[in-house]
Design a protein around this motif. Structure first.
Motif, PDB file in Angstrom:
ATOM      1  N   TYR A 150       2.413 -11.298  -3.312  1.00 53.20           N
ATOM      2  CA  TYR A 150       2.358 -10.072  -4.109  1.00 53.20           C
ATOM      3  C   TYR A 150       1.004  -9.390  -3.962  1.00 53.20           C
ATOM      4  CZ  TYR A 150       6.522 -11.678  -6.630  1.00 53.20           C
ATOM      5  OH  TYR A 150       7.769 -12.089  -6.959  1.00 53.20           O
ATOM      6  N   GLY A 151      -0.068 -10.159  -4.100  1.00 52.91           N
ATOM      7  CA  GLY A 151      -1.387  -9.554  -4.074  1.00 52.91           C
ATOM      8  C   GLY A 151      -1.933  -9.343  -5.472  1.00 52.91           C
ATOM      9  N   ASP A 152      -1.214  -9.821  -6.512  1.00 51.49           N
ATOM     10  CA  ASP A 152      -1.758  -9.683  -7.864  1.00 51.49           C
ATOM     11  C   ASP A 152      -2.872 -10.701  -8.093  1.00 51.49           C
ATOM     12  OD1 ASP A 152       0.774 -11.539  -9.738  1.00 51.49           O
ATOM     13  OD2 ASP A 152       0.086 -11.713  -7.683  1.00 51.49           O
ATOM     14  N   VAL A 153      -2.847 -11.775  -7.327  1.00 57.29           N
ATOM     15  CA  VAL A 153      -3.919 -12.765  -7.386  1.00 57.29           C
ATOM     16  C   VAL A 153      -4.450 -12.912  -5.961  1.00 57.29           C
ATOM     17  CG1 VAL A 153      -4.526 -15.142  -7.939  1.00 57.29           C
ATOM     18  CG2 VAL A 153      -2.730 -14.002  -9.231  1.00 57.29           C
TER      19      VAL A 153
ATOM     20  N   GLY B 200       7.648  -9.006  -1.188  1.00 57.52           N
ATOM     21  CA  GLY B 200       6.567  -9.107  -2.159  1.00 57.52           C
ATOM     22  C   GLY B 200       5.560  -7.983  -2.131  1.00 57.52           C
ATOM     23  N   TYR B 201       5.987  -6.734  -2.406  1.00 60.53           N
ATOM     24  CA  TYR B 201       5.047  -5.617  -2.409  1.00 60.53           C
ATOM     25  C   TYR B 201       3.920  -5.839  -3.409  1.00 60.53           C
ATOM     26  CZ  TYR B 201       8.540  -2.868   0.117  1.00 60.53           C
ATOM     27  OH  TYR B 201       9.446  -2.413   1.041  1.00 60.53           O
ATOM     28  N   GLY B 202       4.281  -6.244  -4.624  1.00 58.05           N
ATOM     29  CA  GLY B 202       3.262  -6.365  -5.659  1.00 58.05           C
ATOM     30  C   GLY B 202       3.211  -5.152  -6.559  1.00 58.05           C
ATOM     31  N   ASP B 203       4.137  -4.180  -6.363  1.00 57.28           N
ATOM     32  CA  ASP B 203       4.138  -3.016  -7.261  1.00 57.28           C
ATOM     33  C   ASP B 203       4.724  -3.403  -8.617  1.00 57.28           C
ATOM     34  OD1 ASP B 203       7.137  -1.292  -6.051  1.00 57.28           O
ATOM     35  OD2 ASP B 203       6.594  -3.407  -6.076  1.00 57.28           O
ATOM     36  N   VAL B 204       5.530  -4.456  -8.627  1.00 60.05           N
ATOM     37  CA  VAL B 204       6.083  -4.984  -9.877  1.00 60.05           C
ATOM     38  C   VAL B 204       5.701  -6.465  -9.935  1.00 60.05           C
ATOM     39  CG1 VAL B 204       8.157  -5.384 -11.225  1.00 60.05           C
ATOM     40  CG2 VAL B 204       8.046  -3.410  -9.716  1.00 60.05           C
TER      41      VAL B 204
ATOM     42  N   TYR C  12      12.823  -5.947  -8.067  1.00 54.72           N
ATOM     43  CA  TYR C  12      11.762  -6.967  -8.046  1.00 54.72           C
ATOM     44  C   TYR C  12      12.300  -8.289  -7.514  1.00 54.72           C
ATOM     45  CZ  TYR C  12       8.641 -10.555 -10.014  1.00 54.72           C
ATOM     46  OH  TYR C  12       7.814 -11.635 -10.188  1.00 54.72           O
ATOM     47  N   ALA C  13      13.508  -8.667  -8.017  1.00 50.03           N
ATOM     48  CA  ALA C  13      14.080  -9.940  -7.598  1.00 50.03           C
ATOM     49  C   ALA C  13      14.394  -9.950  -6.099  1.00 50.03           C
ATOM     50  CB  ALA C  13      15.339 -10.239  -8.413  1.00 50.03           C
ATOM     51  N   ILE C  14      14.997  -8.874  -5.603  1.00 52.27           N
ATOM     52  CA  ILE C  14      15.335  -8.813  -4.172  1.00 52.27           C
ATOM     53  C   ILE C  14      14.066  -8.806  -3.330  1.00 52.27           C
ATOM     54  CG2 ILE C  14      16.359  -7.380  -2.363  1.00 52.27           C
ATOM     55  CD1 ILE C  14      18.511  -6.567  -4.281  1.00 52.27           C
TER      56      ILE C  14
ATOM     57  N   ASP D 178       0.839  -1.198   0.000  1.00 50.16           N
ATOM     58  CA  ASP D 178       0.000   0.000   0.000  1.00 50.16           C
ATOM     59  C   ASP D 178       0.877   1.252   0.000  1.00 50.16           C
ATOM     60  OD1 ASP D 178      -0.814   0.176   3.571  1.00 50.16           O
ATOM     61  OD2 ASP D 178       0.927  -0.625   2.534  1.00 50.16           O
ATOM     62  N   VAL D 179       2.120   1.117   0.448  1.00 48.73           N
ATOM     63  CA  VAL D 179       3.082   2.214   0.413  1.00 48.73           C
ATOM     64  C   VAL D 179       4.301   1.692  -0.343  1.00 48.73           C
ATOM     65  CG1 VAL D 179       4.503   3.781   1.767  1.00 48.73           C
ATOM     66  CG2 VAL D 179       2.285   3.063   2.641  1.00 48.73           C
ATOM     67  N   VAL D 180       4.595   2.287  -1.506  1.00 47.83           N
ATOM     68  CA  VAL D 180       5.777   1.845  -2.264  1.00 47.83           C
ATOM     69  C   VAL D 180       6.578   3.048  -2.746  1.00 47.83           C
ATOM     70  CG1 VAL D 180       4.908  -0.380  -3.043  1.00 47.83           C
ATOM     71  CG2 VAL D 180       4.394   1.671  -4.351  1.00 47.83           C
ATOM     72  N   ALA D 181       7.878   2.793  -2.971  1.00 50.74           N
ATOM     73  CA  ALA D 181       8.759   3.865  -3.428  1.00 50.74           C
ATOM     74  C   ALA D 181       8.547   4.108  -4.913  1.00 50.74           C
ATOM     75  CB  ALA D 181      10.204   3.471  -3.158  1.00 50.74           C
ATOM     76  N   GLN D 182       8.701   5.356  -5.332  1.00 50.83           N
ATOM     77  CA  GLN D 182       8.545   5.696  -6.737  1.00 50.83           C
ATOM     78  C   GLN D 182       9.881   5.946  -7.428  1.00 50.83           C
ATOM     79  OE1 GLN D 182       5.835   9.072  -6.241  1.00 50.83           O
ATOM     80  NE2 GLN D 182       4.438   8.056  -7.636  1.00 50.83           N
TER      81      GLN D 182
END
Lengths: 280, 280, 280, 280
Positions: free
Chosen positions: D205-208, C204-208, C195-197, A207-211
């Motif tokens: 991740y939360g994508d699924v 596992g944020y899910g932003d990528v 993403y890999a790290i 819900d909070v991620v770096a840009q």
């Protein structure tokens, strides 16, 4: 006569106390099992009351069940007060309070009406979920593990402090780097520290991620550094678990040659062959 | 003559049984390898049938392959029934049921038509995925680890109960704090408990997140508290792994009484007191 | 007279040093506690200043509190400089710098005005969060664990290298597979390595996330492979924790040569061969 | 003369081989350090080439740097081939191939033009990232840990199989439960198995995500069950780490009384006090 009825009354009290507070007799065990089922079902009822779909259809059934359980728990509470050796000590103990809160909300709602301050009523209703704490008494082995964890509380406190320290530093840094970005998630330091804790513990909601690339780089460093820190409670708990394992060797010494470190089933000393019994 | 053909029939049965049920002979090992490949490929076929893109293009190929595998598994099942010493016992055992379910769905679809209740047909088709359980028999070392985990089942039960307790308390609290927010994710207590379990186990999907600062603060406490709890199964499993490691005891047997499991420095048997040296 | 006032001055310095730098006396302990509270509260003030809602309402209060804390920390810093035996050594030490940075920002803002380069002022304000590092000195047991981790730094370096290696290879592969997809998240190799790290450490944020089936398959392999790698720091830390646990050695000292750290069953000193019994 | 120039040629080869292949001499060490820096920087250049913003501005600089590194690695590769005792064996070894792939892509692009099939050119460019594998040779301690992990490969294989089994069963079940929902994420069994693996390994991740309450309930069971399984590699790695720890006691036996289990620094036997040296 009086003494006889007093005796039978005392003996009734004692028998009820045995059933309720102890789990030795078959009746006591049965009581425990029935109670556990009642707690589990009543907690399920409170949970189902909050599910939108179910609540509309089954509200009548759920309400009836709720009053049944309230009745059961009220009876149990009154019985415990009556047959306990020290009623006041019980009423003020942790489980005494939990038992009281298990029955009270329904009566409060009844007396004060459901239309009273919604927040208060909702809070009271939710307190009934805490009945699940009554189960703790009934799970074997829980205390052994709780004691093991209690012994490590110094190290666990250091762990919490380290996490807090690392999160505050990292969170502040991320706030500084990302806070200025348009549409940023890092809107305040508390939220950034929440981000840091969620990342270091590898929960990672997203819900909070770096840009920015720099923000992502700092995030990576934060995660890898934090990984060594969060490995600590696992290490602490694991060494406690291993301590609880049966010690393979006894501390007995051989009466003849004095060597110790014998296996539990040793009848003869492995060094000198003498019998391990004292009267040799 | 008759007795001779009976003998060769019995001997044929025995040879087939050796091939199918045991893996000692080269033919037995080959059978195992071929079977493992068939299981793997048939599971892959079921998986690919569900991928939209592939299904349209290759449905003919996939269907043919599916019937090939059904045929192979049917033959295998019938062979096992025929050459087994106790066919009924096999048919009712776990693996017997799995083997039956591996071939049955295709026939059911054939007899009852693919247009029957979609849910039922879909369920049957998916049961074929369970063929993968046939593989468990063929993986070495699995039983050792399963036994190790089985030994710890008491502690693992306590772990599950603790997670459930913590999740119910925390989930209810989050429901109370966040449930009133506009556009909240915390729409019911079950969903809130799901949030708590997903957070404590550090999975953290992010489909349910807190909106208020207080909610995020409680989430943080919940995660850090839960961290010590979920470290427990890791600790349990690690100490079991270590138990399997340390060969503290030798494999020598006492020449007199035959007991083994002596410590490395043992000169005398701990059971009968005799010398451990062979030339006594 | 002069010598007397010098003496009392020296004795005053010594008493103040005892209070500030040592925690033996009751006054020393009290000083520590008060200081810890001031640090905690001042960090909370800096945090709250960043929360939009609160800042508007309470900015006056927060500003006043901020100046109070700045004053307290300035006084503490000056006292430390005054009564320290080696003021320059203290001023250049880690904690000396932290203490200086705890008070400096407010004065800089005062002298240069809040309208100076926003980034600089913001950075200075945020440096005040680093006051939390002053707490490290006061937490017992932290150094033992830090020493344990320091001993393992070679292995931890290898761990970091392995994570970096695996992430770079996997990230590059994902970039190649997913980079061409419309609306992809994998816009550059650095982002793919992030993403890999994030995946290997199970955050596992899910932003990528991967869009293609092949990308998801590679992701799965990456996660399962990485799992063995990230188990390493946990293993390292756990074995360090266990080393701290097992008191394999006694604290007795040999009466002849004074060496300690003997095994529990030692009758003779391993260094000089004398008997461990006192009455020899 | 000829023999002299041959000798000096051989001696030049030997000296170059010492520098490149061994790290004993100061020149050898310096070579290693310079090479490590070149690898790191060239990998950084490849990474930066993919970042949109930077590529436009600095493409000239990056291209020049890329050719510098290609030149350095080509020279290194040719030197290794020249001075190696068995050039063919080196060229076909793992590191030989990596070293070749480190310089080849740039020449391919040069000869075949950047406008050739984008996929091929992109793949070749990305192969340069694999230069990072050249670093593995230079990190101490890596082999010890790799050997430790290799020893556990049987158990780790069982772990992978268990994860696969659990994910396939759970993924198929989730596909059956959630696949019919509108807007579902569970569009195929492979994607559902990906969901299961991502959840069990706690990446999340939360994508699924599950939409139904039953789906969330099954997810919860899947996560808690999987938690015991993924604790296994941590346990395996931890017990390997502990094995690597210095054994606290030696296997030497006292020449007089035969007791062993002495500490490494013991000069005298703790049991009988005699000297531990053989020539008593």
């Amino acid at each position: 006569m009086d003494s006889e009825s007093d005796e039978s009354k005392v003996s009734l009290k004692r028998r009820v106390r045995e059933i309720i507070f102890e789990a030795e007799t078959p009746t006591g065990k049965l009581f425990d099992v029935i109670l556990l089922w009642c707690i589990g079902l009543s907690v399920a009822v409170v949970m189902l009351e909050t599910v939108r779909g179910l609540d509309a259809q089954y509200s009548g059934v759920l309400l009836t069940l709720e009053w049944c359980f309230t009745g059961i728990f009220t009876l149990e509470y009154l019985l415990r007060l009556w047959c306990s050796k020290q009623p006041l000590k019980y009423a003020l103990s942790f489980y005494g309070v939990v038992d009281l809160l298990s029955c009270l909300p329904a009566y409060v709602v009844l007396f004060f009406g459901a239309s009273s301050a919604f927040g208060v009523v909702r809070a009271l209703r939710l307190l009934r979920m805490f009945r699940i704490l009554k189960m703790v008494n009934h799970v074997q082995g829980a205390e052994v593990i709780l004691h093991g964890l209690a012994r490590s509380r110094a190290k666990i406190t250091v762990f919490f402090f380290a996490i807090l320290l690392l999160s505050t530093i990292a969170g502040t840094l991320m706030y500084y780097l990302e806070g200025g970005q348009p549409g940023t998630d890092f809107t305040s330091i508390p939220k950034s520290i929440y981000y840091a804790i969620v990342s270091i513990t590898t929960v990672g909601y997203g819900d909070v991620v770096a840009q920015t690339d720099l923000g992502r780089f700092i995030t990576t460093l934060m995660i890898l550094t934090g990984y060594a820190v969060i490995a600590v409670p696992t290490g602490i708990v694991t060494s406690e678990m291993m301590r609880l394992q049966e010690p393979d060797r006894t501390t007995d010494a051989c009466p003849s040659c004095g060597v110790h470190g014998h296996l539990p089933d040793a009848k003869f000393c492995r060094r000198c062959g003498s019998s391990m019994d004292d009267e040799h």
